[in-house]
Design a protein around this motif. Structure first.
Motif, PDB file in Angstrom:
ATOM      1  N   VAL A 148      -2.004   4.401  -5.754  1.00 54.41           N
ATOM      2  CA  VAL A 148      -0.778   5.102  -5.347  1.00 54.41           C
ATOM      3  C   VAL A 148      -1.047   6.012  -4.158  1.00 54.41           C
ATOM      4  CG1 VAL A 148       0.922   6.827  -6.069  1.00 54.41           C
ATOM      5  CG2 VAL A 148       0.295   4.964  -7.614  1.00 54.41           C
ATOM      6  N   TRP A 149      -2.172   6.694  -4.175  1.00 54.37           N
ATOM      7  CA  TRP A 149      -2.507   7.608  -3.092  1.00 54.37           C
ATOM      8  C   TRP A 149      -2.721   6.875  -1.770  1.00 54.37           C
ATOM      9  CZ3 TRP A 149      -7.877   9.186  -1.466  1.00 54.37           C
ATOM     10  CH2 TRP A 149      -7.830  10.197  -0.501  1.00 54.37           C
ATOM     11  N   LEU A 150      -3.402   5.713  -1.835  1.00 55.28           N
ATOM     12  CA  LEU A 150      -3.753   5.014  -0.606  1.00 55.28           C
ATOM     13  C   LEU A 150      -2.690   4.023  -0.146  1.00 55.28           C
ATOM     14  CD1 LEU A 150      -7.519   4.344  -1.322  1.00 55.28           C
ATOM     15  CD2 LEU A 150      -6.630   5.740   0.534  1.00 55.28           C
ATOM     16  N   THR A 151      -2.028   3.355  -1.083  1.00 52.43           N
ATOM     17  CA  THR A 151      -1.115   2.274  -0.703  1.00 52.43           C
ATOM     18  C   THR A 151       0.318   2.493  -1.160  1.00 52.43           C
ATOM     19  OG1 THR A 151      -1.508   0.973  -2.718  1.00 52.43           O
ATOM     20  CG2 THR A 151      -3.054   0.666  -0.894  1.00 52.43           C
ATOM     21  N   ARG A 152       0.549   3.567  -1.905  1.00 50.57           N
ATOM     22  CA  ARG A 152       1.881   3.841  -2.479  1.00 50.57           C
ATOM     23  C   ARG A 152       2.322   2.755  -3.453  1.00 50.57           C
ATOM     24  NH1 ARG A 152       0.173   7.627  -0.329  1.00 50.57           N
ATOM     25  NH2 ARG A 152       1.183   9.043   1.141  1.00 50.57           N
ATOM     26  N   GLN A 153       1.358   1.991  -3.958  1.00 45.15           N
ATOM     27  CA  GLN A 153       1.617   0.954  -4.949  1.00 45.15           C
ATOM     28  C   GLN A 153       0.693   1.180  -6.139  1.00 45.15           C
ATOM     29  OE1 GLN A 153       4.022  -1.343  -4.731  1.00 45.15           O
ATOM     30  NE2 GLN A 153       4.627  -0.628  -2.683  1.00 45.15           N
ATOM     31  N   PRO A 154       1.194   1.046  -7.374  1.00 48.29           N
ATOM     32  CA  PRO A 154       0.358   1.348  -8.550  1.00 48.29           C
ATOM     33  C   PRO A 154      -0.516   0.202  -9.046  1.00 48.29           C
ATOM     34  CG  PRO A 154       2.609   0.927  -9.223  1.00 48.29           C
ATOM     35  CD  PRO A 154       2.605   0.806  -7.724  1.00 48.29           C
ATOM     36  N   ALA A 155      -0.718  -0.838  -8.237  1.00 46.85           N
ATOM     37  CA  ALA A 155      -1.602  -1.965  -8.601  1.00 46.85           C
ATOM     38  C   ALA A 155      -1.192  -2.585  -9.928  1.00 46.85           C
ATOM     39  CB  ALA A 155      -3.064  -1.520  -8.641  1.00 46.85           C
ATOM     40  N   PHE A 156       0.077  -2.947 -10.048  1.00 44.57           N
ATOM     41  CA  PHE A 156       0.593  -3.492 -11.304  1.00 44.57           C
ATOM     42  C   PHE A 156      -0.158  -4.748 -11.747  1.00 44.57           C
ATOM     43  CE2 PHE A 156       4.646  -1.233 -10.134  1.00 44.57           C
ATOM     44  CZ  PHE A 156       4.631  -0.375 -11.217  1.00 44.57           C
ATOM     45  N   LEU A 157      -0.588  -5.581 -10.790  1.00 49.28           N
ATOM     46  CA  LEU A 157      -1.241  -6.836 -11.152  1.00 49.28           C
ATOM     47  C   LEU A 157      -2.517  -6.616 -11.951  1.00 49.28           C
ATOM     48  CD1 LEU A 157      -1.053  -9.903 -10.844  1.00 49.28           C
ATOM     49  CD2 LEU A 157      -2.365  -9.706  -8.717  1.00 49.28           C
ATOM     50  N   ALA A 158      -3.166  -5.474 -11.739  1.00 46.67           N
ATOM     51  CA  ALA A 158      -4.422  -5.204 -12.450  1.00 46.67           C
ATOM     52  C   ALA A 158      -4.184  -4.692 -13.858  1.00 46.67           C
ATOM     53  CB  ALA A 158      -5.252  -4.187 -11.665  1.00 46.67           C
ATOM     54  N   TRP A 159      -3.007  -4.199 -14.134  1.00 48.27           N
ATOM     55  CA  TRP A 159      -2.756  -3.567 -15.434  1.00 48.27           C
ATOM     56  C   TRP A 159      -3.017  -4.487 -16.626  1.00 48.27           C
ATOM     57  CZ3 TRP A 159       1.712   0.512 -15.627  1.00 48.27           C
ATOM     58  CH2 TRP A 159       1.510   1.451 -14.604  1.00 48.27           C
ATOM     59  N   PRO A 160      -2.550  -5.763 -16.610  1.00 51.51           N
ATOM     60  CA  PRO A 160      -2.818  -6.610 -17.786  1.00 51.51           C
ATOM     61  C   PRO A 160      -4.309  -6.782 -18.062  1.00 51.51           C
ATOM     62  CG  PRO A 160      -1.138  -7.600 -16.389  1.00 51.51           C
ATOM     63  CD  PRO A 160      -1.716  -6.456 -15.618  1.00 51.51           C
ATOM     64  N   VAL A 170     -12.782  -8.034 -13.391  1.00 46.61           N
ATOM     65  CA  VAL A 170     -11.715  -8.795 -12.746  1.00 46.61           C
ATOM     66  C   VAL A 170     -10.653  -7.855 -12.178  1.00 46.61           C
ATOM     67  CG1 VAL A 170      -9.854 -10.454 -13.115  1.00 46.61           C
ATOM     68  CG2 VAL A 170     -12.092 -10.839 -14.165  1.00 46.61           C
ATOM     69  N   ALA A 171     -10.277  -6.852 -12.959  1.00 51.34           N
ATOM     70  CA  ALA A 171      -9.245  -5.910 -12.510  1.00 51.34           C
ATOM     71  C   ALA A 171      -9.704  -5.109 -11.303  1.00 51.34           C
ATOM     72  CB  ALA A 171      -8.864  -4.978 -13.661  1.00 51.34           C
ATOM     73  N   VAL A 172     -10.912  -4.572 -11.377  1.00 50.39           N
ATOM     74  CA  VAL A 172     -11.378  -3.661 -10.327  1.00 50.39           C
ATOM     75  C   VAL A 172     -11.773  -4.418  -9.069  1.00 50.39           C
ATOM     76  CG1 VAL A 172     -13.148  -1.987  -9.701  1.00 50.39           C
ATOM     77  CG2 VAL A 172     -12.093  -1.904 -11.965  1.00 50.39           C
ATOM     78  N   TYR A 173     -12.694  -5.398  -9.217  1.00 55.52           N
ATOM     79  CA  TYR A 173     -13.219  -6.082  -8.044  1.00 55.52           C
ATOM     80  C   TYR A 173     -12.267  -7.158  -7.523  1.00 55.52           C
ATOM     81  CZ  TYR A 173     -17.548  -4.010  -9.813  1.00 55.52           C
ATOM     82  OH  TYR A 173     -18.495  -3.136 -10.286  1.00 55.52           O
ATOM     83  N   GLY A 174     -11.577  -7.820  -8.430  1.00 54.96           N
ATOM     84  CA  GLY A 174     -10.722  -8.926  -8.014  1.00 54.96           C
ATOM     85  C   GLY A 174      -9.354  -8.516  -7.526  1.00 54.96           C
ATOM     86  N   ILE A 175      -8.835  -7.362  -8.007  1.00 51.39           N
ATOM     87  CA  ILE A 175      -7.458  -6.983  -7.684  1.00 51.39           C
ATOM     88  C   ILE A 175      -7.384  -5.626  -6.989  1.00 51.39           C
ATOM     89  CG2 ILE A 175      -5.175  -6.527  -8.651  1.00 51.39           C
ATOM     90  CD1 ILE A 175      -5.928  -8.427 -10.959  1.00 51.39           C
TER      91      ILE A 175
END
Length: 581
Positions: free
Chosen positions: A412-424, A461-466
């Protein structure tokens, strides 16, 4: 003769009837793969791929070390000079040539196969690190076979494979993952010789295979990172000599012939670089890089003793909680030959790293296999702590929860997006971490550990891949290089002022001039198809010099980002000349 540490005194206790938990199927997988060496090796190699592939191709070049290594290799390929090591016009003699040769061979092979723009694809430079990490997992399995059962050796490999620190190093085009492979090979070979001597086995029956592995691994480690591998081996030998009051077992390593073989492998390049650079290589690599780190903090990486112990609980996750629970049993078994050897591998070098002034997390990575094997030894004996240390099982859930918070806030701080794809993926990681925590007890400790390994896989997968690839403001060099590729002129040349990270040179070309604002203006006025990459803090000097020389220019584009190497936001304007007045 005292029994080698970690040989189980009794089998695993049966699961209570009619009691099913989520770890049973995972245990069944381990049962299946541990039935043969071929299955175990194939399984661990597959796990190594699964743990390293996410983000491997999509994470841009990381400043500063990875980009420096890759750029030096790139210049080797461009120049055809595979002896000297340079970053642009400056010599880079901090490390020997081994990793550059490995990276260059991959890039050259990719180019020969027709891969376009192979020299600027950072993932090619990471291939040796990925293979080194997978090889280190397999070598941990091989080494562990000298101490524990085949099943335990598989678990030791899994623990190292899933560790956070190895996951990081497997994705960086640096020396450390490959160095880890050589250290484990050397220590595993030495362990076999030492334990055979402890068991009273006749040295005449020994083959040349184990000594060959040992001395070849030493040569590889020296070509990768100089004498560091000798520190691990030497401190282990000295510690064992003090404990046993004997070093007669070392003759089983064929030291005379082995040393000649090692020198035959390493001396040709050292002689070649000495002829090229004289004493400056040894002064820069040994004196300037290695010895200076002992007495002073290099590149702001200083820290007090105890930092590695604190970092361990994150970098060795998910194995760290079990390591704490195994510590009391390991210490009680310290006089047994197996435990004595592994502690001699671990403790002296760890103390040295804690005492030196310069500290980076990856320095202690070659000690993690010893911890994994010690952990599995206590694991197989069912002697893990049942006291207050068991509360550390909550750490299996705490790390994914913390990562989710950090990832969302950072995105959110860097891209103003909460990285929803990584949440699952993080949610699944948290679920498995929670299961590991709730399942843990003396009977189901293996179930808990395997759930934690799965948690680590989904977290990677969440951290490095997304998450990391989506943080584009952290990688302004990629956007700058893309902007230069889209210009209409042929063969653009660039000068950079204010923002001069190694990734920029790697992405935009070896000829990129690193200068100040005034120098960028002079560069821009020297011809067509030239671009000045000027960070906002140096624009005033650029504009003043441009006005002084009558340079007319316009802004092709402006790229905003964050320079994490310096910890500050940046704004880089790409100026193009319109001629002079």
């Amino acid at each position: 003769m005292t029994e080698t540490f970690a040989r189980p005194r009794f089998g695993m206790p049966p699961e209570p009837k009619n009691r099913i938990n989520p770890g049973q199927r995972l245990v069944g997988v381990i049962d299946y793969v541990a039935a043969s060496h071929a299955r175990a090796v194939a399984f661990l190699a597959l796990c190594g791929l699964l743990f390293t592939l996410s983000g491997f191709f999509t994470i841009p070049p990381i400043d500063r070390d990875e980009a420096r290594f890759a750029q030096a290799t790139k210049q080797m390929v461009e120049s055809g000079d595979f002896v000297d090591i340079r970053f642009q016009g400056e010599v880079r003699y901090k490390k020997p040539v081994g990793i550059y040769w490995l990276q260059a061979s991959v890039v050259e092979a990719a180019s020969a196969l027709g891969l376009p723009r192979a020299e600027v694809r950072i993932w090619l430079y990471r291939v040796p690190s990925m293979l080194g990490a997978i090889g280190a997992v397999l070598m941990t399995y091989w080494t562990a076979l000298a101490f524990v059962t085949r099943r335990g050796a598989v678990l030791a490999g899994l623990i190292l494979c899933s560790s956070i620190l190895l996951g990081v190093e497997a994705r960086l085009a640096k020396t450390d993952a490959v160095l880890l492979l050589t250290v484990i090979a050397a220590m595993g070979a030495m362990a076999r010789v030492y334990l055979a001597w402890q068991r009273g086995e006749d040295s005449a029956r020994g083959s040349w295979t184990t000594p060959a592995i040992f001395w070849t691994a030493l040569a590889g480690g020296i070509l990768l990172k100089g004498p560091l591998i000798l520190m691990f081996v030497g401190l282990t030998i000295v510690t064992l000599a003090i404990c046993d009051r004997s070093l007669v077992w070392l003759w089983r390593l064929r030291p005379l012939w082995g040393a000649l073989w090692m020198l035959a492998l390493v001396l040709p390049w050292f002689i070649a670089i000495f002829q090229r650079a004289g004493e400056s290589f040894f002064a820069d690599s040994v004196g300037g890089d290695m010895l200076s780190k002992i007495t002073s903090a290099k590149e702001s990486h200083g820290a007090p003793p105890g930092v590695y112990f604190l970092l361990f609980w994150v970098t060795f996750w998910p194995g760290a909680p079990l390591a704490a629970m195994a510590a009391p049993a390991v210490w009680r078994a310290r006089r047994e030959p197996g435990a004595q050897y592994l502690l001699a591998w671990l403790l002296p070098s760890w103390i040295v790293f804690e005492l030196v002034m310069t500290k980076l997390p990856h320095y202690v990575l070659p000690l993690y296999p010893a911890i994994a094997i010690l952990l599995v030894g206590a694991f197989e004996r069912r002697v893990l702590s049942r006291g207050w240390l068991t509360r550390g099982a909550a750490w299996w859930f705490a790390i994914p929860a913390a990562v989710l918070t950090i990832a969302v806030v950072g995105a959110v701080w860097l891209t103003r997006q909460p990285a929803f794809l990584a949440w699952p993926f993080v949610a699944v990681s948290m679920i498995f971490g929670l299961l590991a925590w709730r399942l843990y007890d003396d009977i189901r400790s293996e179930h808990a550990m395997l759930n934690a390994v799965v948690s680590s896989l989904f977290l990677s997968v969440a951290v490095y891949g997304i998450v990391v690839p989506s943080l584009t403001p952290l990688f302004p060099s990629v956007e700058i290089a893309r902007a230069l590729r889209n210009v209409v002129c042929v063969g653009p040349k660039a000068a950079a002022a204010g923002y001069q990270e190694p990734s920029l040179v790697f992405m935009t070309g070896t000829s990129t001039l690193l200068t100040d604002g005034s120098g960028a203006a002079d560069f821009l006025g020297q011809g067509s198809c030239r671009f000045a990459l000027v960070e906002a803090r140096t624009e005033r000097a650029f504009a003043a010099r441009a006005e002084a020389i009558g340079l007319r220019y316009d802004v092709a584009t402006r790229i905003d980002g964050y320079n994490f190497s310096q910890g500050r936001a940046i704004s880089v304007a790409i100026f193009r000349s319109e001629g002079t007045q």
